[in-house]
Design an enzyme around this catalytic site. Structure first.
Site, short mmCIF file in Angstrom:
data_model
loop_
_atom_site.label_atom_id
_atom_site.label_comp_id
_atom_site.label_asym_id
_atom_site.label_seq_id
_atom_site.Cartn_x
_atom_site.Cartn_y
_atom_site.Cartn_z
N TYR A 53 0.79 -1.15 -0.08
CA TYR A 53 -0.04 -0.10 -0.05
C TYR A 53 0.88 1.41 -0.02
O TYR A 53 1.27 1.74 1.14
CB TYR A 53 -0.82 0.06 1.27
CG TYR A 53 -1.87 -0.98 1.17
CD1 TYR A 53 -2.03 -1.65 0.14
CD2 TYR A 53 -2.60 -1.32 2.41
CE1 TYR A 53 -3.28 -2.66 0.08
CE2 TYR A 53 -3.68 -2.45 2.39
CZ TYR A 53 -3.94 -3.19 1.18
OH TYR A 53 -4.72 -4.25 1.24
N HIS A 128 -1.25 -12.14 0.59
CA HIS A 128 -2.07 -11.11 -0.07
C HIS A 128 -2.89 -11.83 -1.28
O HIS A 128 -3.95 -11.56 -1.63
CB HIS A 128 -1.17 -9.95 -0.38
CG HIS A 128 -1.94 -8.65 -0.67
ND1 HIS A 128 -1.36 -7.36 -0.68
CD2 HIS A 128 -3.15 -8.45 -0.85
CE1 HIS A 128 -2.22 -6.67 -0.79
NE2 HIS A 128 -3.46 -7.08 -0.91
N SER A 208 -12.91 -4.21 0.35
CA SER A 208 -13.95 -3.18 -0.72
C SER A 208 -15.36 -3.65 -0.36
O SER A 208 -16.38 -3.91 -1.22
CB SER A 208 -13.79 -3.43 -1.96
OG SER A 208 -14.30 -2.46 -3.00
N PRO A 209 -15.90 -3.63 1.10
CA PRO A 209 -17.25 -4.07 1.52
C PRO A 209 -18.39 -3.13 1.01
O PRO A 209 -19.54 -3.65 1.13
CB PRO A 209 -17.19 -4.22 3.04
CG PRO A 209 -16.05 -3.01 3.32
CD PRO A 209 -15.14 -3.06 2.04
N LEU A 210 -18.06 -1.85 0.69
CA LEU A 210 -19.00 -0.96 0.05
C LEU A 210 -19.51 -0.82 -1.34
O LEU A 210 -19.87 -0.11 -1.67
CB LEU A 210 -18.81 0.51 0.57
CG LEU A 210 -18.44 0.68 2.15
CD1 LEU A 210 -18.09 2.05 2.68
CD2 LEU A 210 -19.93 0.24 3.04
N GLY A 211 -19.06 -2.05 -2.17
CA GLY A 211 -19.09 -1.92 -3.45
C GLY A 211 -20.39 -1.86 -3.95
O GLY A 211 -21.28 -2.70 -3.62
N GLY A 212 -21.00 -1.01 -4.68
CA GLY A 212 -22.41 -1.21 -5.06
C GLY A 212 -23.33 -0.12 -4.67
O GLY A 212 -24.25 0.13 -5.23
#
Length: 298
Positions: A53, A128, A208-212
């Site tokens: 990162y 990873h 990336s849990p907030l995708g959409g």
């Protein structure tokens, strides 16, 4: 803050994905440190980072250094904070994401991460991504050696399928504690992996849990079919008087008791809002509505 189990540890039901603090579009250091401190103030005890990162072509470890500085500068107790880092990926100057799962690289990467974090042993170290050029058993074997040497305390895998998770569990036993795969309303490819984590007692950390749900028809004229599809998250949020991001994270947590979302944040107010999702309990009717909206498209 509610808590969930990761191995033999209790961690906050919502973690912090620290990647946005170090890659393209990252905030200045003062805001980055304030973001981590806001997470800690809110009761977040799981901080997720990685050696890759950083900006393209830059020195590895920017995010790990940042997390270490934030913890050192924090005025409160950090004894219960678990820093989870990852090794096995790189970011060359062209901005791509490379993969190197050779045991030699993973062991060297873990040693470098250990120094950057300034700890006696890394709390949770994760592969990873599987390297298609390296037998998966060899990469996991490197994690086993790191565990045996005391360089890392617990191990996890990321971006893995069911067979790879079973392989890692066979090699590492109860020292494998987590799986980190992409999972969100928009991306449900890891449903089988989530259910396997339940079976094996592993924490499932959606990245990336907030995708959409960044937009919906409630935000104005819809731009795509997908934005209409996830409008239920915004509608429930409006009824509850909370953000759609909170509703999304609460929905994810309700999917399984092993789920610990790790939403990214680059501002203190963002992680404060996300952490509040740990105390948001959705009704059965709301969950059914959201499940229907997030059901995989045929």
């Amino acid at each position: 803050m509610r808590y969930r189990t990761l191995g033999d540890l209790c961690v906050s039901a919502v973690g912090l994905g620290a990647m946005p603090l170090s890659i393209e579009g990252r905030p200045d250091e003062s805001r980055a440190l304030a973001t981590v401190h806001a997470a800690l103030d809110a009761g977040v005890t799981l901080l997720d980072t990685a050696d890759s990162y950083h900006l393209p072509g830059a020195e590895p470890g920017h995010n790990e250094h940042l997390v270490a500085r934030a913890l050192a500068a924090y005025g409160g107790d950090t004894a219960d904070v678990l820093v989870a880092t990852k090794g096995g990926r790189g970011r060359p100057a062209d901005g791509s994401w490379t993969v190197d799962g050779t045991p030699r690289h993973l062991k060297a990467a873990a040693e470098a991460s250990l120094k950057r974090l300034g700890v006696e042993a890394i709390g949770l170290y994760q592969l990873h991504k599987p390297d298609p050029a390296v037998p998966f058993e060899e990469s996991v074997g490197a994690l086993r050696e790191l565990l045996d040497e005391g360089t890392i305390r617990l191990a996890g895998v990321s971006n893995t399928d069911v067979d790879q998770i079973r392989t890692a569990h066979r090699i590492l036993g109860d020292r494998l504690v987590s799986v980190q795969n992409q999972y969100s309303p928009a991306v449900r490819d890891s449903e089988a992996e989530l259910r396997l984590c339940e079976e094996l007692g592993l924490a499932f950390l959606p990245w990336s849990p907030l995708g959409g749900i960044s937009r919906s028809s409630l935000d104005g004229p819809s731009r795509s079919e997908g934005e209409v599809r996830f409008g239920a998250f915004h509608a429930v949020a409006a009824q509850r008087g909370v953000s759609p991001q909170q509703v999304c994270l609460a929905w994810l947590s309700a999917r399984s008791p092993v789920v610990v979302p790790i939403p990214g944040a680059s501002r203190p107010e963002t992680i404060r809002d996300s952490s509040a999702a740990a105390d948001l309990v959705l009704t059965g009717e709301e969950l059914a509505r959201l499940d229907k909206a997030a059901a995989p498209a045929c």
